[in-house]
Scaffold this motif. Sequence first.
Motif, short mmCIF file in Angstrom:
data_model
loop_
_atom_site.label_atom_id
_atom_site.label_comp_id
_atom_site.label_asym_id
_atom_site.label_seq_id
_atom_site.Cartn_x
_atom_site.Cartn_y
_atom_site.Cartn_z
N HIS A 119 6.85 -46.09 0.80
CA HIS A 119 6.24 -44.86 1.31
C HIS A 119 6.86 -44.47 2.65
O HIS A 119 7.18 -43.30 2.89
CB HIS A 119 4.74 -45.04 1.44
N ASP A 120 7.03 -45.45 3.53
CA ASP A 120 7.61 -45.17 4.85
C ASP A 120 9.05 -44.69 4.72
O ASP A 120 9.47 -43.77 5.44
CB ASP A 120 7.55 -46.42 5.72
N ALA A 121 9.81 -45.32 3.80
CA ALA A 121 11.20 -44.90 3.61
C ALA A 121 11.27 -43.46 3.11
O ALA A 121 12.11 -42.67 3.58
CB ALA A 121 11.89 -45.84 2.62
N ARG A 122 10.40 -43.10 2.20
CA ARG A 122 10.38 -41.72 1.70
C ARG A 122 9.97 -40.76 2.82
O ARG A 122 10.58 -39.69 2.97
CB ARG A 122 9.44 -41.59 0.52
N ARG A 123 8.98 -41.11 3.58
CA ARG A 123 8.52 -40.26 4.68
C ARG A 123 9.63 -40.06 5.71
O ARG A 123 9.73 -38.99 6.34
CB ARG A 123 7.30 -40.89 5.34
N ASN A 124 10.50 -41.06 5.85
CA ASN A 124 11.61 -40.96 6.80
C ASN A 124 12.82 -40.24 6.23
O ASN A 124 13.85 -40.13 6.91
CB ASN A 124 12.02 -42.36 7.28
N GLY A 125 12.72 -39.78 4.99
CA GLY A 125 13.78 -38.95 4.43
C GLY A 125 14.61 -39.58 3.34
O GLY A 125 15.51 -38.93 2.80
N ALA A 126 14.36 -40.85 2.99
CA ALA A 126 15.13 -41.50 1.93
C ALA A 126 14.73 -40.96 0.56
O ALA A 126 13.57 -40.58 0.34
CB ALA A 126 14.92 -43.01 1.97
N THR A 127 15.68 -40.92 -0.35
CA THR A 127 15.39 -40.58 -1.75
C THR A 127 14.96 -41.85 -2.46
O THR A 127 15.65 -42.87 -2.40
CB THR A 127 16.63 -40.00 -2.44
N VAL A 128 13.81 -41.80 -3.14
CA VAL A 128 13.26 -42.97 -3.80
C VAL A 128 13.36 -42.81 -5.32
O VAL A 128 12.92 -41.80 -5.88
CB VAL A 128 11.79 -43.20 -3.41
N LEU A 129 13.96 -43.80 -5.97
CA LEU A 129 14.04 -43.85 -7.42
C LEU A 129 13.36 -45.13 -7.89
O LEU A 129 13.41 -46.15 -7.20
CB LEU A 129 15.49 -43.83 -7.89
N ALA A 130 12.73 -45.09 -9.05
CA ALA A 130 12.03 -46.26 -9.56
C ALA A 130 12.40 -46.51 -11.02
O ALA A 130 12.39 -45.60 -11.84
CB ALA A 130 10.51 -46.07 -9.44
N LEU A 131 12.73 -47.76 -11.31
CA LEU A 131 13.00 -48.23 -12.66
C LEU A 131 12.06 -49.41 -12.86
O LEU A 131 12.32 -50.51 -12.36
CB LEU A 131 14.47 -48.64 -12.80
N ASP A 132 10.95 -49.19 -13.55
CA ASP A 132 9.89 -50.20 -13.53
C ASP A 132 9.07 -50.18 -14.80
O ASP A 132 9.40 -49.49 -15.77
CB ASP A 132 8.99 -49.97 -12.31
N GLY A 133 7.99 -50.95 -14.78
CA GLY A 133 7.13 -51.04 -15.95
C GLY A 133 6.12 -49.93 -16.07
O GLY A 133 5.29 -49.94 -16.98
N GLY A 134 6.16 -48.95 -15.18
CA GLY A 134 5.26 -47.81 -15.27
C GLY A 134 4.12 -47.85 -14.27
O GLY A 134 3.08 -47.23 -14.51
N ASP A 135 4.31 -48.56 -13.15
CA ASP A 135 3.26 -48.62 -12.13
C ASP A 135 2.99 -47.21 -11.60
O ASP A 135 3.90 -46.54 -11.10
CB ASP A 135 3.69 -49.54 -10.98
N ARG A 136 1.73 -46.78 -11.67
CA ARG A 136 1.39 -45.41 -11.32
C ARG A 136 1.67 -45.11 -9.84
O ARG A 136 2.19 -44.05 -9.50
CB ARG A 136 -0.08 -45.14 -11.62
N ASP A 137 1.33 -46.03 -8.96
CA ASP A 137 1.52 -45.79 -7.54
C ASP A 137 3.00 -45.66 -7.19
O ASP A 137 3.40 -44.79 -6.42
CB ASP A 137 0.89 -46.92 -6.72
N LEU A 138 3.82 -46.55 -7.76
CA LEU A 138 5.25 -46.49 -7.49
C LEU A 138 5.86 -45.21 -8.04
O LEU A 138 6.67 -44.55 -7.37
CB LEU A 138 5.95 -47.71 -8.08
N GLN A 139 5.48 -44.83 -9.23
CA GLN A 139 6.05 -43.63 -9.83
C GLN A 139 5.61 -42.37 -9.10
O GLN A 139 6.33 -41.38 -9.06
CB GLN A 139 5.69 -43.57 -11.31
#
Length: 209
Positions: A119-139
């Motif tokens: 969350h902090d990385a995204r707030r600081n401007g990073a692009t966030v990508l997720a490859l996961d089991g479908g965690d709602r919070d992460l997605q």
Amino acid sequence: MDAVRVALLREVLAGTEWLQATRRFAGSLRTAVAPHGGGLLLVGSADYEPWHLAAHLDDEAAWSGLPELSPTLVRHRVPSGAPAHLAVGLGRLAAAGRGETLLVVTPEQPGTGLLEQVHDARRNGATVLALDGGDRDLQTLAHDALAVPDAPPDGTLGPSPALDLDTVQHLVSAAAGENSLPTARRHGRFRDRLARLTNALTAPPPPRW
């Protein structure tokens, strides 16, 4: 999984949602780490370290001439004596910001601590990508995400075959390294690259991982 096996897997998956989904996600990765970007950070959960994907992306970066695909593997625990490229701890996420891409890969829940750092990385401007089991919070945090749910016991998932996360990582990394993501009009280019990659397997770049 070498280039030939990836090609065979793609033939099996032709016409399924998986082939389109992995190519789409690979396209998002390629766009995010474009040459003007600030680098690719790769992190898993406390119990899942995506070193295999790190190695494949590093190889794709070398073979395809796209150095921006070579990731920095961020580790929850750095063993004593680890080489420099394998000694990057979670503190690196605190410095992630604009121009950088953070790829989170895990089949399990990422955990509250990691989610806060993402969350902090995204707030600081990073692009966030997720490859996961479908965690709602992460997605929810991710700019783009590809969910790979656990396969049922019979190995099927609706109209498409169920794949595990490791297999999907191979498809994503291979597609990310293609000079042009394959379409119906570009199969010839893909086959040419496949032949070059097959030959390159006899003399791969020096391993870093």
